[in-house]
Scaffold this active site. Sequence first.
Site, short mmCIF file in Angstrom:
data_model
loop_
_atom_site.label_atom_id
_atom_site.label_comp_id
_atom_site.label_asym_id
_atom_site.label_seq_id
_atom_site.Cartn_x
_atom_site.Cartn_y
_atom_site.Cartn_z
CE LYS A 1 -6.24 29.09 60.49
NZ LYS A 1 -5.58 28.04 61.28
N1 PY5 Z 1 -1.20 28.43 65.38
C1 PY5 Z 1 -1.70 27.60 64.46
C2 PY5 Z 1 -0.78 26.70 63.72
C3 PY5 Z 1 -3.08 27.59 64.18
O1 PY5 Z 1 -3.57 26.77 63.28
C4 PY5 Z 1 -3.93 28.45 64.91
C5 PY5 Z 1 -5.41 28.43 64.65
C6 PY5 Z 1 -3.37 29.30 65.88
C7 PY5 Z 1 -1.99 29.27 66.08
C8 PY5 Z 1 -4.19 30.27 66.65
O2 PY5 Z 1 -4.63 31.29 65.81
P1 PY5 Z 1 -5.95 32.11 66.09
O3 PY5 Z 1 -5.84 32.62 67.46
O4 PY5 Z 1 -5.92 33.19 65.09
O5 PY5 Z 1 -7.09 31.19 65.92
N2 PY5 Z 1 -5.93 27.15 64.38
C9 PY5 Z 1 -7.25 26.97 63.82
C10 PY5 Z 1 -8.34 27.43 64.76
O6 PY5 Z 1 -9.44 27.65 64.31
C11 PY5 Z 1 -7.47 25.53 63.45
C12 PY5 Z 1 -7.54 24.56 64.57
C13 PY5 Z 1 -8.13 23.22 64.23
O7 PY5 Z 1 -8.10 27.58 65.96
#
Ligand code: PY5
Length: 307
Positions: A159
Amino acid sequence: MPIVEMAKIWMDGELVDWHDATVHVLTPTLHYGWGVFEGIRAYETDRGPAVFQHRAHMERLHKSARILEMEIPYSADELMAATRELIRVNGPRSCYIRPIAYLGYGQIGLNPLPSPVKVAIAIFPWGTYLGDEGLANGVRAKTSSWVRIGANMIPTQSKCCGVYINSSLAKVEALKAGYDEAILLNEHGNVAEGSGENVFIVKDGVLMTPPLTAGILEGISRKAVMRFAHDLDIQFVETDLLRHDLYLADEAFYSGTAVEVTPIRSVDDREIGAPGPVTKQIQDLFFNVVKGKEPRYESMLDFVYGP
Ligand code: PY5
């Protein structure tokens, strides 16, 4: 939406005043995107704030860093303790948590390895990512013209900061076209994920989501949804999906820390209708779990003031 400011930010072991939490303009991460971050949420429970899947997130920060050969000088346990302290000091009832590991000042060439690795954790209240209306009745998604970056371009299981240009391009395109959020396809034309969310569909009672080989981030919420589906006796399969599978879905939703579990009510103007019964079941369980109302899943919560 502007960030709601709090009193302190944790930087390399110290609690710094919010406005003093700055980095030098020549920090290489600002120029090249070499850094890793996390997004975590703490929810209000009747025992005070609790961080959802805290360890999993801090461990993923370490995994993200390892792929980039960055050595984070704090263990997951130390980072969790720092976050709990930060929530106690700033005092929000619920918040979003943003840890970031980045390169410190000193070098400006493209080799990141000689740079010191610095870590900061900020917390702030953050409401529903795609709006309360979207959370209740579903959002409108648009297939992006931007292709989700491939795992041999930038490792998708890290990430890392730089990869989010890909995500933001898709997000801006969707917003400017009048949609709420994007869905990116990968280099093979299969469904990958949202700009910052994983994607699920339901077809004939079966819950489906693209596999990790589609070049997606292994979402921690995605994993939670899979566990909830299992426990709710919902049939589930990880499988490659094409764009028309989204159009023909009975239900669809996003999962992610920011987005939580948000129904998708249309894709490229094809109405899916939301929220469907499976989505609703998973969404209800998700919110009960994060709010500490499901004793069976309490190990997913880190209570800031102790259990
Ligand atoms: N895919 C991407 C590209 C992501 O950035 C995220 C999380 C997810 C999937 C979902 O992962 P998780 O369930 O572990 O959160 N994105 C971040 C978040 O905090 C950044 C968003 C602005 O949700």
